[in-house]
Enzyme design. Structure first.
Site, mmCIF file in Angstrom:
data_model
loop_
_atom_site.group_PDB
_atom_site.id
_atom_site.type_symbol
_atom_site.label_atom_id
_atom_site.label_comp_id
_atom_site.label_asym_id
_atom_site.label_seq_id
_atom_site.Cartn_x
_atom_site.Cartn_y
_atom_site.Cartn_z
ATOM 1 C CD GLU A 18 10.126 9.094 -16.805
ATOM 2 O OE1 GLU A 18 9.670 8.174 -16.079
ATOM 3 O OE2 GLU A 18 10.100 9.042 -18.044
ATOM 4 N N GLY B 191 0.832 -1.202 0.000
ATOM 5 C CA GLY B 191 0.000 0.000 0.000
ATOM 6 C C GLY B 191 0.861 1.244 0.000
ATOM 7 C CB SER C 253 0.688 4.484 -5.588
ATOM 8 O OG SER C 253 1.963 4.263 -6.116
ATOM 9 C CD GLU D 58 10.280 -5.178 -6.516
ATOM 10 O OE1 GLU D 58 10.181 -4.001 -6.134
ATOM 11 O OE2 GLU D 58 9.414 -5.768 -7.164
#
Lengths: 368, 346
Positions: free
Chosen positions: A350, A119, A121, A237
């Protein structure tokens, strides 16, 4: 080949169907096989070889564990169904969890018995994660949580959610965040799946939280220390994801490698994609080697950047080389669409470029 | 130790890189290079020879020291320093001689030239080549040439002073600091080779593998040097009240350049360890494209200064462009690598 990898190969020979390599394209979407593989690899201690027995590993050294993972990639072992469970939540629980949290949650998260969602964004906090506004107030040993999450992968099928919430509204944005372990069956949680652009894109959801009660014992890591939990689990990750992207890149190139005829232009593009695949593999290995030797290593953001862009170029090449044949093979377009997600999830390209520019090249912070 | 652990240079390699960096920097320089552009003579062979650099990457049984990875880190420093001494030419010549089995220890006592061209070598070792650009061709004691015929390939070592060797083009337009003069060999009767070896055409990439790694390492160094220069400039140049390196339009281009340099370096290290023809083609192609791209970016970020003689960036750009196509242009190398891979896959 080392003894440990031949032992692992023997395990794979025993587990995988005889036609696995030949029909990988079919097995890639075989939910049952993927689920059973994760559990079997966990039980045999091959899933996270560097972790201890009982944790899905067998206490291998970093080099041996990497050799096993590479052997697995070469054999294209079935992909985990819920990658953020074993890949992100489990390492966070293992590093930050209390004894009770580890005892209850670590094994099912790693083995794939209980799925996890992340949880992070929110509608107003995507790349700018520190702007998140879901709040949690602590009173009498219970957090009361209200707010909204979005793009929450597999929240509709997950049991748990590593939920990032604002616990100190007065502090600077990334100092006031905590990580809570949310039981997605709690009252006040509503999960709404979002229809994705194509079937190959992993399902993601909106999660609405209306005065959800979370016990204080479900705090993961320090109170207001959630930013550190998020960064270290994502780093974990990013360090390993290159093995997958290397595998996906080589897999996407296969139809082009064996296509009966290619133009010179297509051959040049194939050559570039071969360099992409090798670039990901060798940069991943070189990073691991330099860390192991205690030397400064390339920024891990470049592995995310290189890997995701390589997968995209390879998927584009397979689709375009197929020409009109792609109209009869829906997987080619679906995989192209799926590949476009790779430069978005887990931190957009980005954002990776900002990280490289500021942390590695020492350019000024801030984003004018 | 597994193979991949060799991708991290060990203490010996790192010490070598430090020594080379300090020594090459003292030989370098933009000043030396600009003088060369104006027709001055670039020396430095003695320093390179005395430093033992030419023995690196040569097998011990041939009197060499060090491994391919040492050769790579050393040539990367040479590329970074825009070294004008004929070290790359010598490394290309010696690696190719070793791969073709025509190397003699005495060749390493003098600067060497290296080139690839179409031509023919007869059964008596007489060599005819219409035109060949020889890196390090001025002042070389011997030329090592890879001569490609219609069906075979030869590696020959010839004496530049020998009869039948004519200089046909002295000027080097792109990067005069590392001259690439052109020669014609044996127009009438052929030039007698001191050593020659005929190879099957299919052996060409096996023989060139080490040379490709050398060129790629030099190019990675040039790209890395340009990246350092660009970063230094954007931290110091101010516009709109801040260092231009604060703008994302600049940051992202430099982040991509950094990523490209690291990727190229990984491919070069990998190729140095395997010396597999496909890996070496890919490393050469990627390093060439990366060097051209990063040196171009250096020029762009310098603004109008970028196209002045005074700024260093055109020195990097010249070096990158000339070296990038020394062993074939990138597209041709990608094509060759793809063909090798398709042969294996089908």
């Amino acid at each position: 080949m080392t003894d440990v990898t031949s032992e692992f190969e023997a395990f794979l020979d025993g587990f995988l169907p005889a036609d696995y390599a030949e029909n990988y394209r079919h097995y890639r979407r075989d939910v049952k096989l993927r689920t059973e593989y994760q559990a079997a690899a966990f039980d045999a201690g091959w899933l996270v070889p560097e972790w201890g027995p009982g944790e899905g590993g067998r206490g291998l050294s970093v080099p041996d564990a990497l050799a096993v993972k590479l052997a697995g990639a070469r054999r294209r072992v079935p992909r985990l169904m819920n990658i953020q469970g074993a890949g992100v939540a489990a390492p966070a629980i293992r590093s930050y969890g209390t004894a009770a949290q580890r005892a209850r949650l670590l094994r099912p998260a790693t083995r794939g018995d209980e799925w996890w969602a992340l949880g992070m964004s929110e509608p107003g906090a995507g790349s700018d994660l520190a702007a998140l506004r879901t709040t949690a107030t602590l009173a009498d040993g219970v957090f009361t949580v209200s707010g909204q999450k979005v793009w929450t992968t597999q929240a509709d099928e997950a049991r748990w959610c590593a939920l990032y919430v604002r616990t100190d509204p007065e502090a600077r944005p990334h100092r006031g965040i905590s990580c809570l372990i949310l039981d997605l069956r709690s009252p006040g949680v509503e999960v709404r799946p979002i229809r994705t652009a194509g079937p190959a894109v992993e399902s993601f959801c909106e999660v609405f939280l209306d005065e959800v009660k979370v016990p204080e014992e479900a705090l993961l890591g320090p109170l207001h220390g959630g930013w550190g939990v998020a960064m270290s689990s994502l780093e974990h990750e990013r360090d390993m994801i290159w093995i997958n992207t290397w595998l996906e890149t080589t897999r996407a190139l296969e139809p082009t490698l064996t296509a009966p005829e290619l133009s010179e232009h297509q051959l040049v593009r194939l050559g570039r994609s071969l360099a992409d695949a090798e670039g990901v593999r060798l940069t991943g290995l070189r990073t691991a080697a330099q860390r192991w030797a205690g030397l400064p290593s390339p920024a891990s953001s470049i592995l995310k950047l290189l890997g995701s862009e390589s997968v995209q170029r390879a998927a584009l090449l397979s689709l375009e080389s197929a020409g009109a044949r792609a109209f009869d093979d829906p997987a080619l377009f679906d995989e192209r669409l799926e590949s476009l997600a790779a430069t978005i999830y887990g931190g957009t390209s980005e954002i990776q470029r900002n990280i490289i520019a500021e942390r590695t090249l020492g350019l000024p912070k801030g984003t004018p | 130790m597994t193979d991949w652990q060799l991708l991290a240079p060990d203490e010996d390699s790192l010490a070598l890189a430090d020594t080379a960096r300090a020594q090459f920097r003292s030989l370098r320089g933009p000043a030396v290079m600009r003088a060369a552009l104006d027709g001055g003579v670039a020396g430095g062979w003695e320093t390179v020879a005395e430093g033992g650099y030419v023995d690196i990457g040569i097998p011990e049984e041939l009197g060499g020291i060090g491994r391919m990875i040492d050769l790579v880190v050393m040539l990367e420093e040479a590329g970074r320093a825009l070294l004008t001494a004929p070290l790359l030419a010598s490394a290309l010549a010696f690696r190719t001689q070793v791969a073709a089995g025509v190397h003699r220890e005495e060749f390493r006592r003098a600067p060497a030239g290296f080139g690839i061209a179409e031509g023919v070598v007869d059964e008596g070792g007489r060599c005819r080549v219409e035109r060949v650009h020889v890196l390090g061709g001025h002042g070389a004691a011997a030329f090592t040439l890879v001569v490609q015929g219609p069906e075979q390939v030869w590696v020959v070592v010839v004496d530049p002073e020998g009869e039948g060797v004519e200089a046909v083009e002295q000027d080097t337009l792109v990067d005069p600091s590392r001259p690439l003069p052109a020669f014609r060999l044996g127009h009438k009767t052929g030039v007698a080779a001191a050593e020659w070896r005929e190879l099957a055409f299919g052996d060409l990439e096996r023989v060139l593998a080490g040379a490709r790694v050398c060129v790629a390492a030099d190019l990675v160094g040039t790209a890395a040097g340009a990246l350092d220069g660009a970063v230094e400039h954007v931290l110091q140049r101010r516009q709109f009240g801040r260092a231009i390196g604060a703008f994302q339009g600049v940051k992202h281009q430099l982040a991509d350049a950094y990523t490209a340099v690291e990727r190229a370096r990984s491919l070069v290290y990998g190729a140095a360890l395997s010396l597999d023809p496909r890996d070496c083609l890919l490393a050469n192609a990627v390093a060439a494209e990366t060097a051209v791209r990063v040196t171009s970016l250096f020029t762009q970020l310098m603004g109008a200064m970028g196209v002045t003689f005074e700024a260093d960036c055109h020195l990097f750009l010249r070096r990158a462009h000339q070296t990038a196509c020394l062993l074939g242009e990138p597209d041709a190398l990608y094509l060759a690598a793809a063909r090798i891979e398709r042969r294996i896959s089908r």
